[in-house]
Design a protein around this motif. Structure first.
Motif, mmCIF file in Angstrom:
data_model
loop_
_atom_site.group_PDB
_atom_site.id
_atom_site.type_symbol
_atom_site.label_atom_id
_atom_site.label_comp_id
_atom_site.label_asym_id
_atom_site.label_seq_id
_atom_site.Cartn_x
_atom_site.Cartn_y
_atom_site.Cartn_z
ATOM 1 N N SER A 78 -15.508 41.853 -2.190
ATOM 2 C CA SER A 78 -15.574 43.166 -1.549
ATOM 3 C C SER A 78 -16.717 43.970 -2.141
ATOM 4 C CB SER A 78 -14.273 43.947 -1.768
ATOM 5 O OG SER A 78 -13.200 43.334 -1.109
ATOM 6 N N LEU A 79 -17.534 44.513 -1.252
ATOM 7 C CA LEU A 79 -18.514 45.508 -1.662
ATOM 8 C C LEU A 79 -17.798 46.847 -1.572
ATOM 9 C CD1 LEU A 79 -21.800 44.598 0.229
ATOM 10 C CD2 LEU A 79 -21.203 44.148 -2.137
ATOM 11 N N LYS A 154 -39.959 55.978 9.749
ATOM 12 C CA LYS A 154 -40.125 56.409 11.139
ATOM 13 C C LYS A 154 -39.148 55.693 12.069
ATOM 14 C CE LYS A 154 -44.969 57.759 10.751
ATOM 15 N NZ LYS A 154 -46.354 57.428 11.105
ATOM 16 N N VAL A 155 -38.925 54.410 11.837
ATOM 17 C CA VAL A 155 -37.977 53.644 12.659
ATOM 18 C C VAL A 155 -36.559 54.179 12.460
ATOM 19 C CG1 VAL A 155 -36.922 51.371 12.974
ATOM 20 C CG2 VAL A 155 -39.406 51.568 12.776
ATOM 21 N N ARG A 156 -36.200 54.496 11.209
ATOM 22 C CA ARG A 156 -34.862 55.055 10.952
ATOM 23 C C ARG A 156 -34.699 56.411 11.624
ATOM 24 N NH1 ARG A 156 -36.065 53.243 5.786
ATOM 25 N NH2 ARG A 156 -36.367 55.386 5.049
ATOM 26 N N TYR A 172 -26.923 51.213 4.328
ATOM 27 C CA TYR A 172 -26.443 50.211 5.282
ATOM 28 C C TYR A 172 -27.427 49.043 5.358
ATOM 29 C CZ TYR A 172 -24.715 48.080 9.558
ATOM 30 O OH TYR A 172 -24.235 47.189 10.477
ATOM 31 N N ARG A 173 -28.718 49.346 5.340
ATOM 32 C CA ARG A 173 -29.717 48.268 5.350
ATOM 33 C C ARG A 173 -29.642 47.418 4.093
ATOM 34 N NH1 ARG A 173 -30.046 51.160 8.856
ATOM 35 N NH2 ARG A 173 -31.160 50.856 10.773
ATOM 36 N N GLU A 179 -25.482 41.170 2.005
ATOM 37 C CA GLU A 179 -24.446 40.309 2.602
ATOM 38 C C GLU A 179 -25.034 39.107 3.332
ATOM 39 O OE1 GLU A 179 -21.409 40.234 2.049
ATOM 40 O OE2 GLU A 179 -20.463 42.183 2.066
ATOM 41 N N SER A 180 -26.286 39.201 3.769
ATOM 42 C CA SER A 180 -26.865 38.091 4.523
ATOM 43 C C SER A 180 -27.412 36.984 3.633
ATOM 44 C CB SER A 180 -27.962 38.603 5.461
ATOM 45 O OG SER A 180 -29.062 39.066 4.705
#
Length: 193
Positions: A78-79, A154-156, A172-173, A179-180
């Motif tokens: 668990s994170l 800028k993308v965020r 979140y990123r 996790e990946s």
């Protein structure tokens, strides 16, 4: 009995419904056909001094909690943040009550900050297996050097303007990236398959 389990009422052995008080009559009993004889299934050999988890729960139909017989060399991961404690308690109780009290799998908690004593004490008290607490290395919880930070910002901002869930969340990123692939590289995970 473990403090995280509730006593269950005994199963009724009667098959005739009781009529409620008043003029209402209970329906007649339902005839049930007996199931065809099933071939005998070999039960697991008796365990001579079952290992018990710290709550004392064992199950006759599953390996003794904490034993490695009949279970994978695995763990729950668990994170979580210290501030997530009371939310994660609900999840832990569900997993322990429905599954892990019979198997005693360990639980690994990972965070990008050190866990506090309250988080450790509460989660350890609920889990039938061992608990492990680790900090995620900065290079696994950050942007790689090759990311153009201005372009990413800028993308965020654009995603936030379009109301995309977690669109502007940096944490979140980092979580998705961790996790990946990185979670299995954490030193605490090396002992598990």
């Amino acid at each position: 009995m473990s403090s995280s389990t509730l006593p269950r009422p005994p199963l009724s052995t009667t098959s005739t419904p009781q009529a409620p008080s008043g003029d209402v009559q209970a329906p007649p009993p339902i005839a049930v056909e007996k199931e065809a004889e099933k071939p005998a299934v070999a039960s697991p050999p008796p365990v001579s001094a079952p290992e018990q988890n710290k709550g004392g729960a064992t199950s006759p139909s599953s390996p003794a909690a904490g034993s490695s017989e009949g279970r994978a060399n695995a763990t729950f991961v668990s994170l979580a943040r210290n501030s997530d404690l009371w939310e994660i308690v609900k999840s832990i109780r569900q997993v322990e009550d429905r599954f892990n009290r019979n198997y005693g799998y360990d639980w690994v908690f990972l965070n990008d900050k050190p866990f506090d004593d309250q988080f450790k004490a509460v989660t350890t008290s609920l889990i039938s297996g061992k608990t492990h607490y680790g900090e995620i290395p900065t290079d696994h919880w950050s942007f790689p050097d090759f990311i153009d930070q201005e372009k990413a910002r800028k993308v965020r901002e654009d995603m936030a303007a379009r109301k995309i869930i977690y669109g502007d969340s940096i944490s979140y990123r980092h979580m998705c990236r961790f996790e990946s692939g990185f979670f299995f590289q954490h030193p605490l995970m090396k002992q598990f398959e």
